[in-house]
Design an enzyme around this catalytic site. Structure first.
Site, short mmCIF file in Angstrom:
data_model
loop_
_atom_site.label_atom_id
_atom_site.label_comp_id
_atom_site.label_asym_id
_atom_site.label_seq_id
_atom_site.Cartn_x
_atom_site.Cartn_y
_atom_site.Cartn_z
CE LYS A 125 30.90 87.35 67.86
NZ LYS A 125 29.48 87.79 68.24
CB CYS B 244 25.22 76.44 79.79
SG CYS B 244 26.59 76.72 80.93
CD GLU C 5 29.29 75.43 78.48
OE1 GLU C 5 28.06 75.27 78.30
OE2 GLU C 5 29.76 76.41 79.06
CD GLU D 292 20.17 75.50 76.22
OE1 GLU D 292 20.92 75.58 77.19
OE2 GLU D 292 20.58 75.57 75.04
#
Length: 498
Positions: free
Chosen positions: A184, A293, A259, A391
């Site tokens: 996906k 990331c 992750e 973030e």
């Protein structure tokens, strides 16, 4: 924006790929896909629902139970994996232009993604052939060995920042281990994922082993996570989504590898090679448009070199070339989507009250349309600031001074995330001692984000669950069954014999 590059033969509609066929959603649902330079819709994509995920999982299940893939010898699987790598390399130019068009990544950075994707398949082809399993002997009495076997249908959910490469990072070990898969991809960037079907067909992957369902996370992703026929999920993405997946996977006790987000520190001591550290600290947060990331988005600098660092760093940041992603001179392109652009710009405005603005702070001059953010540098950012703690996932960096090693460590570890960290010092003992005290899954000493594929990749705290990379990836996609054989006389208490 004038002169915007549009690739040839761009699809106007992107379908699912299920059991070897390109298909629309069973109910005809679709969603619009836009490019981040014009923010115009260039295509529609089939929007997967539960029925489409069910069909994909059924195909993957049949291919796993009745097809050849899980039973091929490792060398036979490796040959196909290497053919996949060849097919990826053959498409490098096409992949780069599609990835740049769909994500806004600069073309020079998109070009490396095909090579890395191909290398992921070659690496796991080699690894699965070289795989050995444990055997434990008690001489004359017992032999125990590990029988490794693929778990089944792997659900793979991938992000939009370097989509094709990160898809390969999951597909390669899952397929190498003998699993079948349902992928996906992220709804913002479905374009490059549409290349996988042709790549796998060309390489001779058996029908039904690879299936792809496009769609929104709350529909297609949710159905995949909750499907009882999918025993494991590998997810890369944002932490709150990871928490939702964790909760939804509980009912069927799925294996999870996740992750998640990061707010990684880059710690620069006064004895560091300052020019090299600046090069790395710039690249670490402004490459991939800051949408990475492992970005070193909190730079912690020893007080004695702090003002010099801030001045040099900001001057370089102001000089970064922002522009059309397809221009080879571009260093920072357009953010992926107007929703994400709005989020990043909100943080830029928040930062103006939380730090001293040294560079950027808005839209670059001359770029009046598209999701462009000028590389933005804030200094004097306190540890309680939102731009220090949260973030942002864009070209925005916070710089904070520290007095000594203890304060640097407290600042570095003082967030909920723990994905990566970067340390710059010429003191070898300090480098190792400090690195080992960091709450981070990965640490780079005097270097930036270069990685050996054999090493574990993953984070601690809110940055992830589990590790992938090397044999740890094979471990995730396989069951390790212990088989015990008694070689001598069996001594068993004889219940009921008297």
């Amino acid at each position: 924006m004038t002169g915007h590059f549009i690739p040839d033969k761009l699809p106007t509609h992107i379908q699912h790929y299920i059991d070897g066929e390109h298909v629309d959603s069973a109910g005809g649902e679709s969603f619009d896909v836009l490019d981040p330079v014009s923010d115009g819709n260039y295509a529609t994509a089939a929007a997967g629902q539960k029925a489409d995920v069910d069909r994909a999982v059924d195909a993957a299940t049949q291919a796993f139970k009745n097809g050849p893939w899980p039973h091929l010898k490792p060398r036979e699987r490796a040959r196909i994996l290497n053919k996949i790598a060849d097919a990826i390399e053959d498409r490098e130019d096409r992949l780069a232009e599609l990835e740049t068009f769909d994500t806004g990544l600069p073309i020079t950075q998109a070009r490396g993604q095909a090579q890395r994707a191909a290398e992921n398949f070659r690496f796991f082809a080699d690894l699965v052939v070289a795989q050995v399993d444990d055997a434990m002997k008690v001489p004359g009495a017992q032999l125990n060995y590990v029988n490794r076997k693929p778990i089944g249908v792997a659900g793979l959910i991938t992000p939009w920042n370097t989509p094709f490469m990160l898809e390969s990072w999951k597909l390669a070990p899952a397929l190498a281990a003998g699993c079948t898969v349902v992928l996906k991809p992220a709804e913002f960037t479905p374009l490059s994922a549409s290349l996988w079907a042709g790549i796998f067909e060309e390489a001779g992957l058996p029908q039904g082993v690879f299936n792809l369902v496009n769609g929104l996370g709350e529909d297609a992703g949710d159905a995949l996570v909750k499907h009882p026929g999918v025993p494991l999920i590998s997810f890369t993405g944002e932490t709150t989504t990871g928490q939702t997946i964790f909760a939804n996977a509980a009912a069927s006790l799925k294996g999870l590898s996740m992750e998640l987000g990061g707010k990684s520190p880059c710690v620069i001591f006064a004895d560091a090679d300052l020019d090299t550290a600046i090069d790395s600290a710039l690249f670490g947060v402004f490459s991939l448009n800051g949408e990475r990331c492992t970005a070193g988005s909190r730079i912690l600098v020893e007080r004695s070199i702090y003002e010099e660092f801030c001045e040099k760093y900001a001057a370089r940041a102001r000089n970064i070339v922002v522009g059309d992603p397809h221009d080879p001179r571009t260093e920072v392109g357009a953010l992926v989507h107007p929703e994400h652009y709005a989020k990043v710009m909100r943080y830029v405005e928040i930062g103006k009250s939380e730090g001293r603005l040294l560079a950027g702070g808005g839209r670059p001059a001359g770029l009046d349309t598209g999701n462009y953010v000028a590389p933005t540098v804030f200094a004097d950012v306190g540890p309680d600031a939102r731009i220090f703690q949260e973030e942002i996932f864009g070209p925005v960096v916070a710089i904070t001074p520290f007095e000594n090693d203890a304060e640097a460590l407290a600042l570095a570890n003082g967030v909920k995330y723990g994905l990566a960290a970067y340390v710059w010092t010429s003191d070898l003992a300090r480098a190792h001692t400090f690195a080992q005290s960091l709450e981070a899954g990965m640490v780079w000493l005097n270097s930036h984000n270069v990685r050996d594929l054999r090493t574990p990749f993953g984070g601690v705290k809110a940055s992830g669950l589990g590790h992938e990379g090397g044999y740890r990836s094979i471990d995730f996609y396989t069951d390790q069954q212990a088989v015990h054989i008694t070689l001598g006389t069996v001594h068993t208490p004889r219940f009921g014999a008297s």
